[in-house]
Motif scaffolding. Structure first.
Motif, PDB file in Angstrom:
ATOM      1  N   LEU A 116       0.756  -1.175  -0.122  1.00  0.00           N
ATOM      2  CA  LEU A 116       0.029   0.168  -0.130  1.00  0.00           C
ATOM      3  C   LEU A 116       0.983   1.204  -0.198  1.00  0.00           C
ATOM      4  CD1 LEU A 116      -2.785   1.509   0.204  1.00  0.00           C
ATOM      5  CD2 LEU A 116      -2.490   1.203   2.681  1.00  0.00           C
ATOM      6  N   VAL A 117       1.908   1.405   0.824  1.00  0.00           N
ATOM      7  CA  VAL A 117       2.649   2.519   1.033  1.00  0.00           C
ATOM      8  C   VAL A 117       3.500   2.516  -0.204  1.00  0.00           C
ATOM      9  CG1 VAL A 117       4.631   3.535   2.361  1.00  0.00           C
ATOM     10  CG2 VAL A 117       2.710   2.545   3.531  1.00  0.00           C
ATOM     11  N   LEU A 118       4.210   1.603  -0.770  1.00  0.00           N
ATOM     12  CA  LEU A 118       4.896   1.805  -1.924  1.00  0.00           C
ATOM     13  C   LEU A 118       3.938   2.199  -3.227  1.00  0.00           C
ATOM     14  CD1 LEU A 118       6.987  -1.363  -2.046  1.00  0.00           C
ATOM     15  CD2 LEU A 118       7.924   0.990  -1.468  1.00  0.00           C
ATOM     16  N   SER A 119       2.794   1.687  -3.425  1.00  0.00           N
ATOM     17  CA  SER A 119       1.858   2.192  -4.248  1.00  0.00           C
ATOM     18  C   SER A 119       1.459   3.618  -4.068  1.00  0.00           C
ATOM     19  CB  SER A 119       0.669   1.536  -4.649  1.00  0.00           C
ATOM     20  OG  SER A 119      -0.324   1.692  -3.218  1.00  0.00           O
ATOM     21  N   MET A 120       1.599   4.237  -2.830  1.00  0.00           N
ATOM     22  CA  MET A 120       1.059   5.632  -2.504  1.00  0.00           C
ATOM     23  C   MET A 120       2.270   6.777  -2.889  1.00  0.00           C
ATOM     24  SD  MET A 120      -1.009   5.125   1.046  1.00  0.00           S
ATOM     25  CE  MET A 120      -0.665   6.945   1.327  1.00  0.00           C
ATOM     26  N   SER A 121       3.597   5.893  -3.104  1.00  0.00           N
ATOM     27  CA  SER A 121       4.621   6.792  -3.439  1.00  0.00           C
ATOM     28  C   SER A 121       4.699   7.407  -4.844  1.00  0.00           C
ATOM     29  CB  SER A 121       6.048   5.971  -3.184  1.00  0.00           C
ATOM     30  OG  SER A 121       5.825   4.862  -3.998  1.00  0.00           O
ATOM     31  N   GLY A 122       3.830   6.632  -5.534  1.00  0.00           N
ATOM     32  CA  GLY A 122       3.535   6.950  -6.943  1.00  0.00           C
ATOM     33  C   GLY A 122       2.766   8.266  -6.988  1.00  0.00           C
ATOM     34  N   LEU A 123       1.936   8.216  -5.931  1.00  0.00           N
ATOM     35  CA  LEU A 123       0.802   9.267  -5.868  1.00  0.00           C
ATOM     36  C   LEU A 123       1.529  10.437  -5.407  1.00  0.00           C
ATOM     37  CD1 LEU A 123      -2.174  10.278  -5.969  1.00  0.00           C
ATOM     38  CD2 LEU A 123      -2.532   9.374  -3.671  1.00  0.00           C
ATOM     39  N   TYR A 124       2.319  10.445  -4.409  1.00  0.00           N
ATOM     40  CA  TYR A 124       2.891  11.614  -3.565  1.00  0.00           C
ATOM     41  C   TYR A 124       4.032  12.188  -4.416  1.00  0.00           C
ATOM     42  CZ  TYR A 124      -0.740  11.289  -0.036  1.00  0.00           C
ATOM     43  OH  TYR A 124      -1.432  10.966   0.786  1.00  0.00           O
ATOM     44  N   TYR A 125       4.897  11.184  -5.094  1.00  0.00           N
ATOM     45  CA  TYR A 125       6.284  11.640  -5.926  1.00  0.00           C
ATOM     46  C   TYR A 125       6.051  11.101  -7.251  1.00  0.00           C
ATOM     47  CZ  TYR A 125       7.924  12.408  -1.058  1.00  0.00           C
ATOM     48  OH  TYR A 125       7.843  12.798   0.188  1.00  0.00           O
ATOM     49  N   PRO A 126       5.190  11.645  -8.150  1.00  0.00           N
ATOM     50  CA  PRO A 126       5.050  11.030  -9.391  1.00  0.00           C
ATOM     51  C   PRO A 126       6.109  11.341 -10.330  1.00  0.00           C
ATOM     52  CG  PRO A 126       3.816  13.175  -9.158  1.00  0.00           C
ATOM     53  CD  PRO A 126       4.460  12.744  -7.788  1.00  0.00           C
ATOM     54  N   SER A 127       7.058  12.252  -9.929  1.00  0.00           N
ATOM     55  CA  SER A 127       8.012  12.632 -10.704  1.00  0.00           C
ATOM     56  C   SER A 127       9.366  11.404 -10.499  1.00  0.00           C
ATOM     57  CB  SER A 127       9.006  13.891 -10.625  1.00  0.00           C
ATOM     58  OG  SER A 127       9.093  14.189  -9.412  1.00  0.00           O
ATOM     59  N   ARG A 128       9.293  11.065  -9.263  1.00  0.00           N
ATOM     60  CA  ARG A 128      10.496   9.985  -8.815  1.00  0.00           C
ATOM     61  C   ARG A 128       9.925   8.883  -7.906  1.00  0.00           C
ATOM     62  NH1 ARG A 128      15.485  13.456  -6.797  1.00  0.00           N
ATOM     63  NH2 ARG A 128      16.261  11.129  -6.521  1.00  0.00           N
ATOM     64  N   TYR A 144      12.737   6.780  -6.096  1.00  0.00           N
ATOM     65  CA  TYR A 144      13.534   7.118  -5.053  1.00  0.00           C
ATOM     66  C   TYR A 144      12.899   6.862  -3.688  1.00  0.00           C
ATOM     67  CZ  TYR A 144      16.150  10.422  -2.233  1.00  0.00           C
ATOM     68  OH  TYR A 144      16.999  11.107  -1.370  1.00  0.00           O
ATOM     69  N   MET A 145      11.476   7.188  -3.667  1.00  0.00           N
ATOM     70  CA  MET A 145      10.901   6.913  -2.321  1.00  0.00           C
ATOM     71  C   MET A 145      10.875   5.602  -2.172  1.00  0.00           C
ATOM     72  SD  MET A 145       7.240   8.384  -0.886  1.00  0.00           S
ATOM     73  CE  MET A 145       6.774   7.807   0.540  1.00  0.00           C
ATOM     74  N   MET A 146      10.651   4.776  -3.067  1.00  0.00           N
ATOM     75  CA  MET A 146      10.348   3.348  -3.060  1.00  0.00           C
ATOM     76  C   MET A 146      11.665   2.743  -2.551  1.00  0.00           C
ATOM     77  SD  MET A 146       8.070   2.179  -6.263  1.00  0.00           S
ATOM     78  CE  MET A 146       6.623   2.743  -6.713  1.00  0.00           C
ATOM     79  N   GLY A 147      12.795   2.991  -2.787  1.00  0.00           N
ATOM     80  CA  GLY A 147      14.066   2.566  -2.581  1.00  0.00           C
ATOM     81  C   GLY A 147      14.222   3.206  -1.173  1.00  0.00           C
TER      82      GLY A 147
END
Length: 85
Positions: free
Chosen positions: A6-18, A21-24
Motif C-alpha cells: 500500500l505504501v509503495l503504491s502511494m509513493s507514486g501518488l505523492y512523488y509522481p516524478s521520482r 527514489y521514495m520506494m528505494g
C-alpha cells in the motif's frame, strides 16, 4: 506485506516524478527495521525474561509512526502560499 504494498503504491501518488527514489528509501527502512527489531526484542526478552517489553516497544513505535503520519498529512494538506513580488 499489505502495508508495504500500500505504501509503495502511494509513493507514486505523492512523488509522481521520482517514485522509485521514495520506494528505494522505504525499502531500505523496512529492511533495516526487519533486521534490527528482532535483535532488540531478543535482548529485551533475555533481560526481562518476557517478550512484553518488546511488544510494548513495538506498540510505542506504531503510535509514534501514526502521530508522524498525522503531522505529515496536515503539513501536506496546507495550501502553498505564493510569495508576493
Amino acid at each position: 506485506l499489505g502495508i508495504v504494498i500500500l505504501v509503495l503504491s502511494m509513493s507514486g501518488l505523492y512523488y509522481p516524478s521520482r517514485p522509485a527514489y521514495m520506494m528505494g528509501n522505504m525499502t531500505i527502512a523496512y529492511g533495516v527495521a526487519q533486521i534490527v527489531a528482532p535483535a532488540i526484542t531478543g535482548v529485551l526478552a533475555e533481560y526481562n525474561e518476557s517478550y512484553m517489553a518488546g511488544l510494548y516497544l513495538s506498540v510505542g513505535m506504531m503510535i509514534a509512526g501514526k502521530i508522524l503520519m498525522f503531522i505529515l498529512r496536515s503539513i501536506a494538506s496546507k495550501p502553498v502560499q505564493k510569495a508576493e513580488h
